[in-house]
Write a protein that holds these residues in place. Structure first.
Motif, PDB file in Angstrom:
ATOM      1  N   GLY A  56      36.932  36.044  43.051  1.00  0.00           N
ATOM      2  CA  GLY A  56      37.101  37.196  42.168  1.00  0.00           C
ATOM      3  C   GLY A  56      38.505  37.417  41.676  1.00  0.00           C
ATOM      4  N   ASP A  57      39.436  36.593  42.118  1.00  0.00           N
ATOM      5  CA  ASP A  57      40.834  36.743  41.690  1.00  0.00           C
ATOM      6  C   ASP A  57      40.989  36.350  40.219  1.00  0.00           C
ATOM      7  OD1 ASP A  57      42.511  35.797  44.797  1.00  0.00           O
ATOM      8  OD2 ASP A  57      41.787  37.730  44.044  1.00  0.00           O
ATOM      9  N   PRO A  58      42.054  36.822  39.576  1.00  0.00           N
ATOM     10  CA  PRO A  58      42.270  36.464  38.176  1.00  0.00           C
ATOM     11  C   PRO A  58      42.418  34.967  37.996  1.00  0.00           C
ATOM     12  CG  PRO A  58      43.701  38.275  38.819  1.00  0.00           C
ATOM     13  CD  PRO A  58      43.072  37.751  40.074  1.00  0.00           C
ATOM     14  N   THR A  59      42.043  34.506  36.819  1.00  0.00           N
ATOM     15  CA  THR A  59      42.236  33.119  36.461  1.00  0.00           C
ATOM     16  C   THR A  59      43.274  33.039  35.347  1.00  0.00           C
ATOM     17  OG1 THR A  59      40.321  33.318  35.005  1.00  0.00           O
ATOM     18  CG2 THR A  59      39.938  32.361  37.171  1.00  0.00           C
ATOM     19  N   TYR A  60      43.905  31.896  35.246  1.00  0.00           N
ATOM     20  CA  TYR A  60      45.003  31.716  34.314  1.00  0.00           C
ATOM     21  C   TYR A  60      44.758  30.467  33.483  1.00  0.00           C
ATOM     22  CZ  TYR A  60      46.992  34.941  37.682  1.00  0.00           C
ATOM     23  OH  TYR A  60      47.195  36.013  38.522  1.00  0.00           O
ATOM     24  N   TYR A  61      45.053  30.570  32.192  1.00  0.00           N
ATOM     25  CA  TYR A  61      44.775  29.460  31.282  1.00  0.00           C
ATOM     26  C   TYR A  61      45.941  29.239  30.325  1.00  0.00           C
ATOM     27  CZ  TYR A  61      39.996  30.158  32.878  1.00  0.00           C
ATOM     28  OH  TYR A  61      38.879  30.285  33.660  1.00  0.00           O
ATOM     29  N   ALA A  62      46.093  27.987  29.935  1.00  0.00           N
ATOM     30  CA  ALA A  62      46.991  27.684  28.835  1.00  0.00           C
ATOM     31  C   ALA A  62      46.398  28.262  27.559  1.00  0.00           C
ATOM     32  CB  ALA A  62      47.173  26.176  28.699  1.00  0.00           C
ATOM     33  N   ASP A  63      47.247  28.686  26.654  1.00  0.00           N
ATOM     34  CA  ASP A  63      46.756  29.266  25.400  1.00  0.00           C
ATOM     35  C   ASP A  63      45.849  28.297  24.651  1.00  0.00           C
ATOM     36  OD1 ASP A  63      49.828  31.089  24.625  1.00  0.00           O
ATOM     37  OD2 ASP A  63      48.105  31.617  25.874  1.00  0.00           O
ATOM     38  N   SER A  64      46.125  27.011  24.769  1.00  0.00           N
ATOM     39  CA  SER A  64      45.373  26.012  24.012  1.00  0.00           C
ATOM     40  C   SER A  64      43.925  25.873  24.472  1.00  0.00           C
ATOM     41  CB  SER A  64      46.069  24.657  24.102  1.00  0.00           C
ATOM     42  OG  SER A  64      46.176  24.247  25.456  1.00  0.00           O
TER      43      SER A  64
END
Length: 125
Positions: A56-64
């Motif tokens: 349930g923790d936040p996920t992080y992504y490259a803008d692309s």
């Protein structure tokens, strides 16, 4: 020691989907930060996605890749996934799974201590 093995790469047409898997062995990754990176020919390895240890923790992504890729994990299976939709030719690269107990920066390729061997993803136009 953690060993990581990626699978699920292949050749797909633009607009298609692939799901990459990263199976960990050696010890549980349930408290590790897991990341996906990629490296295209002639380019540096770049951040794709990362998530902390709880589902349930936040996920992080490259803008692309934001809005097209999704990182998930199954701690019971010691496995992390990268669902890739709406693939583009510029997504072509070798995709690597990475793990670290406490990376300072989740998008930093030098922050992760454990790496897999990579799986090739090729997107044709």
């Amino acid at each position: 020691q953690v060993q990581l093995v990626e699978s699920g790469g292949g050749l797909v047409q633009a607009g298609g989907s692939l799901r990459l898997s990263c199976a960990a062995s050696g010890r549980s990754i349930s408290t590790y930060v897991m990341g996906w990176f990629r490296q295209a020919p002639g380019k540096e390895r770049e951040f794709v996605a990362a998530m902390r240890w709880r589902s349930g923790d936040p996920t992080y992504y490259a803008d692309s890749v934001k809005g097209r890729f999704t990182i998930t994990r199954d701690n019971a299976k010691n496995t992390v996934y990268l669902q890739m939709n709406s693939l583009k030719p510029e997504d072509t690269a070798v995709y690597y799974c990475a793990a670290d107990p406490r990376p300072t920066a989740l998008d930093g390729r030098f922050e992760y201590i454990h790496w897999g061997q990579g799986t090739q993803v090729t997107v044709s136009s």
